[in-house]
Design a protein around this motif. Structure first.
Motif, PDB file in Angstrom:
ATOM      1  N   CYS A   1       0.829  -1.213   0.000  1.00  6.61           N
ATOM      2  CA  CYS A   1       0.000   0.000   0.000  1.00  6.61           C
ATOM      3  C   CYS A   1       0.857   1.255   0.000  1.00  6.61           C
ATOM      4  O   CYS A   1       0.580   2.216  -0.729  1.00  6.61           O
ATOM      5  CB  CYS A   1      -0.939  -0.004   1.207  1.00  6.61           C
ATOM      6  SG  CYS A   1      -2.239  -1.244   1.145  1.00  6.61           S
TER       7      CYS A   1
ATOM      8  N   GLU B   1      -3.420   9.062  -1.062  1.00  5.13           N
ATOM      9  CA  GLU B   1      -4.302   7.893  -0.948  1.00  5.13           C
ATOM     10  C   GLU B   1      -5.673   8.247  -1.527  1.00  5.13           C
ATOM     11  O   GLU B   1      -6.648   8.435  -0.807  1.00  5.13           O
ATOM     12  CB  GLU B   1      -4.420   7.463   0.511  1.00  5.13           C
ATOM     13  CG  GLU B   1      -3.111   6.946   1.093  1.00  5.13           C
ATOM     14  CD  GLU B   1      -3.236   6.534   2.542  1.00  5.13           C
ATOM     15  OE1 GLU B   1      -3.345   5.322   2.803  1.00  5.13           O
ATOM     16  OE2 GLU B   1      -3.247   7.424   3.413  1.00  5.13           O
TER      17      GLU B   1
ATOM     18  N   ASN C   1      -6.076  -1.322   5.526  1.00  4.91           N
ATOM     19  CA  ASN C   1      -5.294  -1.330   4.298  1.00  4.91           C
ATOM     20  C   ASN C   1      -5.804  -2.432   3.373  1.00  4.91           C
ATOM     21  O   ASN C   1      -6.020  -3.572   3.818  1.00  4.91           O
ATOM     22  CB  ASN C   1      -3.811  -1.581   4.600  1.00  4.91           C
ATOM     23  CG  ASN C   1      -3.145  -0.401   5.280  1.00  4.91           C
ATOM     24  OD1 ASN C   1      -2.996   0.660   4.694  1.00  4.91           O
ATOM     25  ND2 ASN C   1      -2.755  -0.595   6.537  1.00  4.91           N
TER      26      ASN C   1
END
Length: 337
Positions: free
Chosen positions: A34, A142, A97
């Motif tokens: 991630c 993100e 995540n």
């Protein structure tokens, strides 16, 4: 196994709870993937996660974690916890995540919905004596996480900034206030320094007192380096400190030489005298002598003490922004607390 009726129809997708330390390598693998996908220049290790999870506060991972697997492989995980802030409100946080290969398929949304239900279950055990908020956060890079939270009714409550300072640039003059001295950290003074720093943050947004369990977790962190701290004393009183550290694995992963000037604090009687600036400049000089080429730390963008302006005058530049999101848990509550 945990049944989630609103989960996406993905062949082989199942959900389960926490299996203990055997899950840490799976969590690290997903987390690192991630970070790479989201262009976040941090890292972690199984050692780091092990220490963190031994010192969790208001969280039982066997009750408060959710794992998503496809054909037996962990593709996502999440955790919830709660806090009571000094201002009287309770915060119910969700963190998770999803591996980049499995994003945009509804897994994150399903896990967030599950987490909110779990947090409501936890909240029912608490008295309704103040405002209550769901909380989560995401970096500006993100994109998926920001979109998911906003779609689910979360709104920005606060912004935090990552700052970086190039050590090749000249250092400004910042003299230690008269009557104060910087001393090497002795083991017997660590608790006093911790408590002085905690006291200094009492008037900051989102404050709650740190617990002894959290302090112990900090002291057992592999990057706990009190020998690098810069602590100013006025007699036998701690006036302020910068709790410096560096992360070897992170520097290696990103081919850089960075030291962190984190934990910057000044107690009230010694404020407005340039103490924080003096300690930061001393920290920068130390890191440069160690061979580091940059320093970094985080700051609350809306800090009322003017911390961001101080750091910018010292040469720090904004590198990345993080948004803290909140959503009222109560029907008639106000979101932006």
């Amino acid at each position: 196994m945990i049944q989630i009726p609103y989960a996406p129809a993905i062949p082989g997708l199942t959900f389960r709870g926490f299996h203990g330390e055997e899950d840490y390598p799976h969590m690290v693998s997903v987390y690192l993937a991630c970070l790479q996908a989201d262009k976040i220049e941090h890292t972690t290790t199984v050692e780091q996660v092990t220490n963190d999870y031994r010192h969790l506060l208001n969280c039982d991972p066997y009750q408060d974690m959710l794992f998503a697997e496809v054909a037996g492989q962990v593709v996502a995980y999440s955790r919830v916890f709660w806090e009571q802030l000094s201002e009287g409100i309770r915060i119910y946080s969700s963190y998770g995540n999803v591996h980049p290969d499995w994003r945009r398929r509804g897994i994150g949304a399903a896990m967030l919905t599950y987490n909110q239900a779990r947090l409501r279950q936890i909240a029912r055990q608490h008295p309704q004596d103040g405002a209550r908020f769901f909380q989560s956060w995401a970096a500006d890079s993100e994109k998926g996480a920001n979109a998911l939270l906003e779609t689910q009714g979360y709104q920005p409550a606060r912004y935090e900034l990552e700052l970086v300072r190039d050590l090749s640039e000249p250092f400004p003059e910042a003299l230690l206030p008269e009557g104060l001295e910087i001393r090497p950290v002795e083991k017997e003074h660590i608790w006093q320094i911790f408590h002085a720093a905690d006291e200094a943050f009492e008037d900051h947004w989102g404050y709650r007192p740190l617990t002894e369990k959290e302090y112990e977790g900090w002291m057992n962190d592999p990057n706990f380096r009190p020998e690098l701290w810069k602590v100013a004393w006025d007699g036998d009183q701690v006036a302020g400190s910068v709790q410096n550290f560096y992360i070897p694995e992170e520097n290696q992963a990103f081919n850089r030489k960075r030291g962190y000037t984190e934990g910057i604090s000044t107690r009230r009687p010694w404020r407005r005298r340039g103490l924080a600036s003096a300690l930061i400049v001393e920290s920068m000089r130390m890191f440069k002598e160690m061979g580091m080429t940059e320093t970094a730390h985080g700051v609350d963008a809306q800090n009322t003490s003017g911390a961001l302006r101080v750091y910018q005058r010292l040469g720090y530049r904004i590198f990345k922004q993080h948004t803290i999101y909140r959503k009222s848990m109560d029907r008639n509550g106000t979101t932006n607390a």
